[in-house]
Design a protein around this motif. Structure first.
Motif, PDB file in Angstrom:
ATOM      1  N   TRP A 212      57.195  -6.712  35.182  1.00 24.42           N
ATOM      2  CA  TRP A 212      56.731  -6.010  36.390  1.00 24.42           C
ATOM      3  C   TRP A 212      57.904  -5.378  37.129  1.00 24.42           C
ATOM      4  O   TRP A 212      57.809  -4.241  37.608  1.00 24.42           O
ATOM      5  N   ARG A 215      58.844  -2.170  35.404  1.00 20.84           N
ATOM      6  CA  ARG A 215      57.879  -1.086  35.649  1.00 20.84           C
ATOM      7  C   ARG A 215      58.058  -0.479  37.038  1.00 20.84           C
ATOM      8  O   ARG A 215      57.821   0.723  37.233  1.00 20.84           O
ATOM      9  N   THR A 272      41.974  -8.488  30.794  1.00 16.90           N
ATOM     10  CA  THR A 272      43.260  -7.839  30.559  1.00 16.90           C
ATOM     11  C   THR A 272      43.414  -7.480  29.085  1.00 16.90           C
ATOM     12  O   THR A 272      42.744  -8.028  28.211  1.00 16.90           O
ATOM     13  N   ASP A 273      44.323  -6.578  28.812  1.00 21.27           N
ATOM     14  CA  ASP A 273      44.607  -6.121  27.453  1.00 21.27           C
ATOM     15  C   ASP A 273      45.774  -6.940  26.904  1.00 21.27           C
ATOM     16  O   ASP A 273      46.874  -6.909  27.475  1.00 21.27           O
ATOM     17  N   SER A 275      47.684  -6.408  24.615  1.00 27.58           N
ATOM     18  CA  SER A 275      48.814  -5.569  24.203  1.00 27.58           C
ATOM     19  C   SER A 275      49.559  -4.970  25.390  1.00 27.58           C
ATOM     20  O   SER A 275      50.541  -4.250  25.211  1.00 27.58           O
ATOM     21  N   ASP A 276      49.118  -5.277  26.605  1.00 27.68           N
ATOM     22  CA  ASP A 276      49.780  -4.797  27.816  1.00 27.68           C
ATOM     23  C   ASP A 276      51.026  -5.638  28.044  1.00 27.68           C
ATOM     24  O   ASP A 276      50.939  -6.850  28.261  1.00 27.68           O
ATOM     25  N   LEU A 278      52.788  -6.007  30.567  1.00 29.62           N
ATOM     26  CA  LEU A 278      52.788  -6.666  31.868  1.00 29.62           C
ATOM     27  C   LEU A 278      52.018  -7.979  31.821  1.00 29.62           C
ATOM     28  O   LEU A 278      52.150  -8.822  32.709  1.00 29.62           O
ATOM     29  N   VAL A 279      51.200  -8.150  30.785  1.00 29.83           N
ATOM     30  CA  VAL A 279      50.462  -9.392  30.542  1.00 29.83           C
ATOM     31  C   VAL A 279      51.183 -10.246  29.503  1.00 29.83           C
ATOM     32  O   VAL A 279      51.368 -11.454  29.679  1.00 29.83           O
ATOM     33  N   SER A 284      55.693  -5.771  23.501  1.00 34.89           N
ATOM     34  CA  SER A 284      56.454  -4.519  23.568  1.00 34.89           C
ATOM     35  C   SER A 284      57.933  -4.774  23.340  1.00 34.89           C
ATOM     36  O   SER A 284      58.589  -5.431  24.158  1.00 34.89           O
TER      37      SER A 284
END
Length: 360
Positions: A212, A215, A272-273, A275-276, A278-279, A284
């Motif tokens: 976070w 970002r 939530t995803d 693949s995000d 932020l999760v 990534s």
């Protein structure tokens, strides 16, 4: 001592050889079946407490397994699971610390400091604790057990954040709260002198908050600790073999059955995803590759084991300064009990890591 045993019938890797007392006659083991897709069917087996543990830890594992089978022991009273109450009482008696409840950046925190005062080398450093509890409570219970020993033994300030949780709140509320506290602390401490750590959900949130910060243009902290957790997402837990192989012998609960949408097991992460980043930052390489020095703690019976190993491997592959420490025979969040020598070892590992990695 008489060892506690857990009987399980699930996918745990094992080979069985039984020998007769007199003639050492070999007895055929029950067959292990393997499906074409690699699914392994293992017969019921008996797992003793690890003989590699200290006597105190052996008794602790047996006690924990019995308590996890009693719903009343895991129920929370004013944010404290019942089984943790003796641990908190003993920690408060053992460690000399001070506590101030305040708000930082509009967020409630418990601000811990050693009673003897901050050590000279830590006067310009601070640790942020993000407590465990599945994003559904355990404040102040988990916060106390994660913060008191570290503040007292390390001679350092520890700010434990009472971040918003489910089911009343959803992602990214907790990350927003951590960022609000972090922004205020940045006015006093250089980013390189700020460490962030947490256990279980707090370990997950440590990684989520670090992503976070990326970002939203905040400087990365000097070092982080992902304890009793990893940075992957799964419908059943933290994911991987550990969902099936360690939950039974560490938490006295069966393997998950069926499947559900990733994230749905935790109300805070519902919808939530996975693949995000932020999760699940491990999703990534671009995000994970920018992480600060990272300490990962787990145990061979921790249901987060697979995710912790996977996360460490990814960090190393990406060139991030990362350490993985795995305790034999212990379970998720084992260091909450400060009586056990292995818990004291964990405190020492944590404090040495932050002392080496944070700025001065």
């Amino acid at each position: 001592m008489r060892q506690a045993r857990v009987r399980i019938g699930m996918g745990v890797l094992a080979a069985f050889l039984a020998t007769g007392a007199a003639g050492a006659q070999q007895v055929a083991a029950p067959a292990v079946q393997v499906d074409p897709d690699g699914t392994v069917h293992v017969p019921a087996m008996t797992v003793p407490v690890s003989p590699m543990l200290s006597p105190e830890a052996q008794r602790y594992v047996a006690e924990h397994l019995r308590e996890m089978q009693q719903p009343a022991m895991v129920a929370q009273k004013d944010g404290v699971p019942v089984f943790m109450m003796p641990y908190i009482a003993r920690a408060k008696a053992r460690f000399a610390y001070g506590l101030a409840e305040r708000r930082i950046g509009g967020v409630r925190v418990f601000d811990y400091a050693p009673r003897a005062g901050i050590k000279p080398g830590n006067r310009h450093r601070v640790l942020i604790n993000l407590h465990g509890g599945g994003f559904m409570g355990c404040f102040p219970g988990c916060a106390e057990l994660e913060s008191i020993p570290i503040a007292a033994l390390g001679g350092i300030r520890v700010v434990s954040v009472d971040y918003r949780q489910g089911p009343a709140h959803k992602f990214p509320a907790a990350s927003e709260d951590v960022a609000a506290v972090y922004r205020v602390l940045l006015r006093t401490y250089p980013a390189a002198n700020i460490g962030i750590y947490g256990c279980s959900a707090g370990g997950m949130l440590t990684g989520m908050a670090t992503a976070w910060f990326q970002r939203h243009g905040l400087p990365r902290p000097g070092a982080i600790g992902v304890f009793c957790a990893g940075l992957t997402s799964s419908a059943n837990g933290f994911g991987g073999d550990a969902d099936y192989m360690t939950a039974a012998v560490g938490e006295a609960r069966p393997a998950p059955s069926g499947s559900s949408r990733p994230g749905s097991a935790l109300p805070y992460l519902a919808g939530t995803d996975p693949s995000d980043p932020l999760v699940a930052p491990a999703a990534s390489d671009a995000v994970l590759g920018k992480f600060p020095p990272t300490l990962i703690l787990t145990a061979t019976r921790g249901f987060e084991l697979s995710s912790a190993v996977r996360t460490h491997g990814a960090l190393v592959r990406l060139g991030v300064d990362a350490e993985l420490h795995v305790w034999e025979g212990l379970f998720h969040g084992f260091f909450y009990n400060s009586d056990v020598p292995e818990s004291q070892e964990a405190y020492a590992v944590i404090l040495r890591f932050f002392d080496r990695k944070l700025g001065r």
